[in-house]
Design a protein around this motif. Structure first.
Motif, short mmCIF file in Angstrom:
data_model
loop_
_atom_site.label_atom_id
_atom_site.label_comp_id
_atom_site.label_asym_id
_atom_site.label_seq_id
_atom_site.Cartn_x
_atom_site.Cartn_y
_atom_site.Cartn_z
N LEU A 1 0.83 -1.20 0.00
CA LEU A 1 0.00 0.00 0.00
C LEU A 1 0.87 1.25 0.00
CD1 LEU A 1 -2.87 -1.00 2.44
CD2 LEU A 1 -3.06 -0.58 -0.01
N ILE A 2 1.97 1.23 0.73
CA ILE A 2 2.89 2.37 0.74
C ILE A 2 3.49 2.55 -0.65
CG2 ILE A 2 5.09 3.22 1.64
CD1 ILE A 2 4.24 1.97 4.35
N ARG A 3 3.84 1.45 -1.33
CA ARG A 3 4.36 1.54 -2.70
C ARG A 3 3.35 2.14 -3.65
NH1 ARG A 3 6.66 -4.45 -2.67
NH2 ARG A 3 8.50 -4.07 -1.42
N LEU A 4 2.07 1.92 -3.37
CA LEU A 4 1.02 2.46 -4.23
C LEU A 4 0.69 3.92 -3.90
CD1 LEU A 4 -1.38 -0.59 -4.39
CD2 LEU A 4 -0.02 0.35 -6.26
N GLY A 5 1.33 4.48 -2.89
CA GLY A 5 1.17 5.90 -2.60
C GLY A 5 0.32 6.24 -1.39
N ALA B 1 -14.89 -7.40 0.66
CA ALA B 1 -15.24 -6.15 1.34
C ALA B 1 -14.18 -5.07 1.08
CB ALA B 1 -15.39 -6.39 2.84
N ILE B 2 -12.93 -5.45 1.04
CA ILE B 2 -11.85 -4.49 0.82
C ILE B 2 -11.89 -3.94 -0.60
CG2 ILE B 2 -9.33 -4.29 0.67
CD1 ILE B 2 -10.42 -4.18 3.48
N ALA B 3 -12.35 -4.74 -1.55
CA ALA B 3 -12.42 -4.28 -2.94
C ALA B 3 -13.32 -3.08 -3.08
CB ALA B 3 -12.90 -5.42 -3.83
N GLN B 4 -14.31 -2.94 -2.21
CA GLN B 4 -15.23 -1.81 -2.26
C GLN B 4 -14.79 -0.65 -1.36
OE1 GLN B 4 -17.56 -1.98 -4.55
NE2 GLN B 4 -16.80 -4.03 -4.98
N SER B 5 -13.69 -0.80 -0.67
CA SER B 5 -13.25 0.23 0.27
C SER B 5 -12.56 1.37 -0.47
CB SER B 5 -12.27 -0.36 1.29
OG SER B 5 -11.04 -0.62 0.67
N PRO B 6 -12.55 2.55 0.13
CA PRO B 6 -11.90 3.69 -0.54
C PRO B 6 -10.40 3.51 -0.69
CG PRO B 6 -12.74 4.32 1.63
CD PRO B 6 -13.20 2.92 1.37
N ILE B 7 -9.78 2.74 0.15
CA ILE B 7 -8.32 2.60 0.06
C ILE B 7 -7.90 1.91 -1.22
CG2 ILE B 7 -8.08 0.43 1.35
CD1 ILE B 7 -5.81 3.43 1.78
N LEU B 8 -8.57 0.85 -1.62
CA LEU B 8 -8.19 0.17 -2.86
C LEU B 8 -8.75 0.86 -4.09
CD1 LEU B 8 -8.20 -3.66 -2.16
CD2 LEU B 8 -6.32 -2.08 -2.23
N SER B 9 -9.89 1.50 -3.96
CA SER B 9 -10.45 2.17 -5.13
C SER B 9 -9.63 3.40 -5.52
CB SER B 9 -11.91 2.55 -4.89
OG SER B 9 -12.01 3.48 -3.85
N THR B 10 -8.85 3.95 -4.60
CA THR B 10 -8.00 5.09 -4.93
C THR B 10 -6.57 4.69 -5.25
OG1 THR B 10 -7.51 5.44 -2.60
CG2 THR B 10 -9.32 6.72 -3.53
N THR B 11 -6.15 3.50 -4.87
CA THR B 11 -4.77 3.08 -5.14
C THR B 11 -4.67 2.16 -6.34
OG1 THR B 11 -4.99 1.29 -3.55
CG2 THR B 11 -4.01 3.32 -2.77
N ILE B 12 -5.56 1.22 -6.48
CA ILE B 12 -5.54 0.31 -7.62
C ILE B 12 -6.63 0.79 -8.58
CG2 ILE B 12 -5.75 -2.07 -8.38
CD1 ILE B 12 -4.84 -2.91 -5.61
N ALA C 1 -3.22 1.04 9.15
CA ALA C 1 -4.59 0.80 9.61
C ALA C 1 -5.33 -0.15 8.66
CB ALA C 1 -5.34 2.12 9.73
N PHE C 2 -5.21 0.07 7.37
CA PHE C 2 -5.93 -0.77 6.41
C PHE C 2 -5.32 -2.15 6.26
CE2 PHE C 2 -7.84 3.21 4.93
CZ PHE C 2 -9.16 2.80 4.87
N SER C 3 -4.02 -2.28 6.50
CA SER C 3 -3.40 -3.60 6.37
C SER C 3 -3.80 -4.52 7.51
CB SER C 3 -1.88 -3.47 6.31
OG SER C 3 -1.37 -3.03 7.56
N ARG C 4 -4.24 -3.95 8.62
CA ARG C 4 -4.61 -4.77 9.78
C ARG C 4 -6.10 -5.09 9.84
NH1 ARG C 4 0.38 -5.35 9.89
NH2 ARG C 4 1.67 -4.68 11.59
N THR C 5 -6.86 -4.75 8.82
CA THR C 5 -8.29 -5.01 8.84
C THR C 5 -8.57 -6.50 8.78
OG1 THR C 5 -10.39 -4.49 7.82
CG2 THR C 5 -8.54 -4.79 6.33
N ARG C 6 -9.69 -6.91 9.35
CA ARG C 6 -10.08 -8.32 9.33
C ARG C 6 -11.04 -8.62 8.19
NH1 ARG C 6 -11.16 -10.74 15.13
NH2 ARG C 6 -9.00 -11.01 15.69
N LYS C 7 -11.38 -7.60 7.43
CA LYS C 7 -12.30 -7.80 6.32
C LYS C 7 -11.62 -8.61 5.22
CE LYS C 7 -14.91 -3.59 7.05
NZ LYS C 7 -15.32 -2.32 6.46
#
Length: 77
Positions: A14-18, A36-47, A26-32
């Motif tokens: 995630l750090i490599r992706l900016g 569920a992560i595919a719909q999260s803002p963190i992946l929709s803005t990085t990938i 915080a996002f790397s430690r999620t239990r989802k």
């Protein structure tokens, strides 16, 4: 997401992706799960679609339009 498996790998990638390190931690430690992560803002803005195209992936919409050019034509009345 599933390929990264361990939280530390998720954080580093995630750090490599900016993503800033605090949010990446915080996002790397999620239990989802991946679904569920595919719909999260963190992946929709990085990938993004732009990054996927740079890697050689094709959009399914583009492939469908190539195979079915009548997609944009109005239906017959």
């Amino acid at each position: 997401w599933h390929d990264w498996k361990k939280p530390e790998r998720k954080r580093k990638n995630l750090i490599r992706l900016g993503v800033d390190p605090d949010h990446a931690y915080a996002f790397s430690r999620t239990r989802k799960g991946g679904w569920a992560i595919a719909q999260s803002p963190i992946l929709s803005t990085t990938i993004t679609l732009k990054r996927l195209k740079q890697r050689g992936y094709q959009s399914l919409t583009d492939v469908y339009i190539e195979l079915n050019p009548s997609f944009y034509e109005p239906p017959y009345t």
